[in-house]
Design a protein around this motif. Structure first.
Motif, PDB file in Angstrom:
ATOM      1  N   ARG A  78       0.832  -1.213   0.000  1.00 33.86           N
ATOM      2  CA  ARG A  78       0.000   0.000   0.000  1.00 33.86           C
ATOM      3  C   ARG A  78       0.865   1.262   0.000  1.00 33.86           C
ATOM      4  O   ARG A  78       1.873   1.333   0.685  1.00 33.86           O
ATOM      5  CB  ARG A  78      -0.928  -0.005   1.221  1.00 33.86           C
ATOM      6  CG  ARG A  78      -1.956  -1.115   1.202  1.00 33.86           C
ATOM      7  CD  ARG A  78      -2.663  -1.234   2.551  1.00 33.86           C
ATOM      8  NE  ARG A  78      -3.638  -2.310   2.554  1.00 33.86           N
ATOM      9  CZ  ARG A  78      -3.341  -3.593   2.755  1.00 33.86           C
ATOM     10  NH1 ARG A  78      -2.084  -3.953   2.978  1.00 33.86           N
ATOM     11  NH2 ARG A  78      -4.289  -4.510   2.735  1.00 33.86           N
ATOM     12  N   GLN A  82      -3.227   2.753   0.584  1.00 31.98           N
ATOM     13  CA  GLN A  82      -4.100   2.254  -0.477  1.00 31.98           C
ATOM     14  C   GLN A  82      -3.327   1.554  -1.579  1.00 31.98           C
ATOM     15  O   GLN A  82      -2.159   1.864  -1.836  1.00 31.98           O
ATOM     16  CB  GLN A  82      -4.895   3.410  -1.099  1.00 31.98           C
ATOM     17  CG  GLN A  82      -5.874   4.080  -0.152  1.00 31.98           C
ATOM     18  CD  GLN A  82      -6.747   5.091  -0.879  1.00 31.98           C
ATOM     19  OE1 GLN A  82      -6.317   5.730  -1.835  1.00 31.98           O
ATOM     20  NE2 GLN A  82      -7.983   5.235  -0.434  1.00 31.98           N
ATOM     21  N   HIS A  86      -7.743   1.441  -5.444  1.00 33.11           N
ATOM     22  CA  HIS A  86      -8.522   2.357  -4.608  1.00 33.11           C
ATOM     23  C   HIS A  86      -8.640   3.740  -5.254  1.00 33.11           C
ATOM     24  O   HIS A  86      -9.681   4.405  -5.136  1.00 33.11           O
ATOM     25  CB  HIS A  86      -7.887   2.494  -3.223  1.00 33.11           C
ATOM     26  CG  HIS A  86      -8.026   1.283  -2.374  1.00 33.11           C
ATOM     27  ND1 HIS A  86      -6.997   0.380  -2.203  1.00 33.11           N
ATOM     28  CD2 HIS A  86      -9.075   0.803  -1.654  1.00 33.11           C
ATOM     29  CE1 HIS A  86      -7.404  -0.592  -1.392  1.00 33.11           C
ATOM     30  NE2 HIS A  86      -8.654  -0.360  -1.054  1.00 33.11           N
ATOM     31  N   GLY A  87      -7.589   4.175  -5.933  1.00 36.82           N
ATOM     32  CA  GLY A  87      -7.629   5.477  -6.579  1.00 36.82           C
ATOM     33  C   GLY A  87      -8.534   5.511  -7.798  1.00 36.82           C
ATOM     34  O   GLY A  87      -9.125   6.539  -8.118  1.00 36.82           O
ATOM     35  N   PRO A  90     -12.832   4.615  -6.208  1.00 36.10           N
ATOM     36  CA  PRO A  90     -12.977   5.080  -4.819  1.00 36.10           C
ATOM     37  C   PRO A  90     -14.334   4.761  -4.193  1.00 36.10           C
ATOM     38  O   PRO A  90     -14.465   4.807  -2.969  1.00 36.10           O
ATOM     39  CB  PRO A  90     -12.773   6.596  -4.936  1.00 36.10           C
ATOM     40  CG  PRO A  90     -13.130   6.925  -6.359  1.00 36.10           C
ATOM     41  CD  PRO A  90     -12.711   5.725  -7.157  1.00 36.10           C
ATOM     42  N   SER A  95     -13.286  -3.835   0.624  1.00 33.39           N
ATOM     43  CA  SER A  95     -12.880  -4.280   1.961  1.00 33.39           C
ATOM     44  C   SER A  95     -12.169  -5.629   1.921  1.00 33.39           C
ATOM     45  O   SER A  95     -11.410  -5.952   2.839  1.00 33.39           O
ATOM     46  CB  SER A  95     -14.093  -4.346   2.893  1.00 33.39           C
ATOM     47  OG  SER A  95     -15.101  -5.180   2.360  1.00 33.39           O
ATOM     48  N   ASP A  98      -8.466  -5.514   2.518  1.00 30.62           N
ATOM     49  CA  ASP A  98      -7.977  -4.988   3.798  1.00 30.62           C
ATOM     50  C   ASP A  98      -7.033  -5.939   4.531  1.00 30.62           C
ATOM     51  O   ASP A  98      -6.427  -5.549   5.531  1.00 30.62           O
ATOM     52  CB  ASP A  98      -9.153  -4.657   4.729  1.00 30.62           C
ATOM     53  CG  ASP A  98      -9.944  -3.451   4.254  1.00 30.62           C
ATOM     54  OD1 ASP A  98      -9.428  -2.698   3.402  1.00 30.62           O
ATOM     55  OD2 ASP A  98     -11.091  -3.262   4.721  1.00 30.62           O
TER      56      ASP A  98
END
Length: 199
Positions: A78, A82, A86-87, A90, A95, A98
Motif C-alpha cells: 500500500r 491504499q 482504490h484510486g 474510490p 474491503s 484490507d
C-alpha cells in the motif's frame, strides 16, 4: 526453454532504469497508452522511463536471457494506505483488500520476441515463491485476454464484480485476480511449476 532464463530482484539503478524503459516501450509505444496527467497512480514519463508514485516502495523482478534484461514485473504494498485500484474505484467496496498480508503484482512487461517462450511463467513463479516465503498473498489486475487466460490456467481466481476500465477510453476492462490463502497459493505454485517443466 525456461532453463535459458534467470529471474532475480532488481536492485541497482541501472537495472531498474532498464526495466522502466522496457515499460515505456511496451506500454506507451507498443500499446499506445494515453496517460491522463491526473491519474491516481502518478504514472508519468520521465525521459524514456515509465515511473509512478510507488516506485520507491516496489520490489521489482527482472527476467534475463544471456545476461540481458528482457522483462520484469513488480510487487508493491500500500502507498499512503491504499492500493492502486482504490484510486481508480474510490466508491467500490474493496474491503476484501484490507487483509494485512496482501501485495499487488503489477507492471509486467516482456519483450515481444520472448512472449510465449516461458519467460513470463518463470517470472510469475519466482514472484509468487517470494510471496510464499514472506507470507504475502498476491493479487493482480490485467486487461490482456492472454494474461487473463494464463491466470485462469494456473488456478488464480478472478474476483466476481471486479472488472473496470482504468480510463474511459481504454479498449478493454481489467479483471482482478486474487490469491487469498496459503493453500490457494500452494496450488497456484504447483501449476506454475508444472508449466515450467513442460517448456
Amino acid at each position: 526453454m525456461t532453463s535459458s532464463f534467470e529471474v532475480r530482484i532488481l536492485k541497482n539503478p541501472e537495472e531498474l532504469g532498464h526495466y522502466r524503459r522496457l515499460l515505456f516501450d511496451a506500454y506507451i509505444h507498443e500499446a499506445g497508452w494515453k496517460l491522463n496527467p491526473a491519474n491516481p497512480s502518478g504514472i508519468r514519463i520521465s525521459g524514456h522511463e515509465l515511473r509512478d508514485d510507488r516506485d520507491g516502495i516496489a520490489i521489482c523482478f527482472g527476467v534475463f536471457h544471456e545476461d540481458r534484461l528482457i522483462g520484469g514485473a513488480r510487487i508493491c504494498g500500500r502507498h499512503q494506505g491504499q492500493f492502486e485500484i482504490h484510486g481508480y474505484q474510490p466508491h467500490w467496496d474493496l474491503s476484501f483488500l484490507d487483509a494485512p498480508n496482501l501485495i499487488e503484482a503489477s507492471r509486467a512487461v516482456l519483450r515481444s520476441e520472448f512472449r510465449g517462450s516461458g519467460a513470463f511463467t518463470l517470472l510469475v513463479l519466482h514472484m509468487f515463491e517470494f510471496c510464499e516465503n514472506n507470507q504475502l498473498s498476491p493479487f493482480t489486475l490485467t486487461s490482456d485476454p492472454s494474461v487473463m487466460r494464463f491466470y485462469q490456467r494456473i488456478g488464480m481466481p478472478a474476483v466476481e464484480g471486479c472488472r473496470f476500465k482504468f480510463e474511459p477510453e481504454d479498449p478493454a476492462e481489467a479483471q482482478l485476480f486474487l490469491v487469498d490463502s496459503r493453500g490457494m497459493l500452494d496450488a497456484v505454485l504447483k501449476h506454475l511449476e508444472q508449466l515450467t517443466r513442460t517448456r
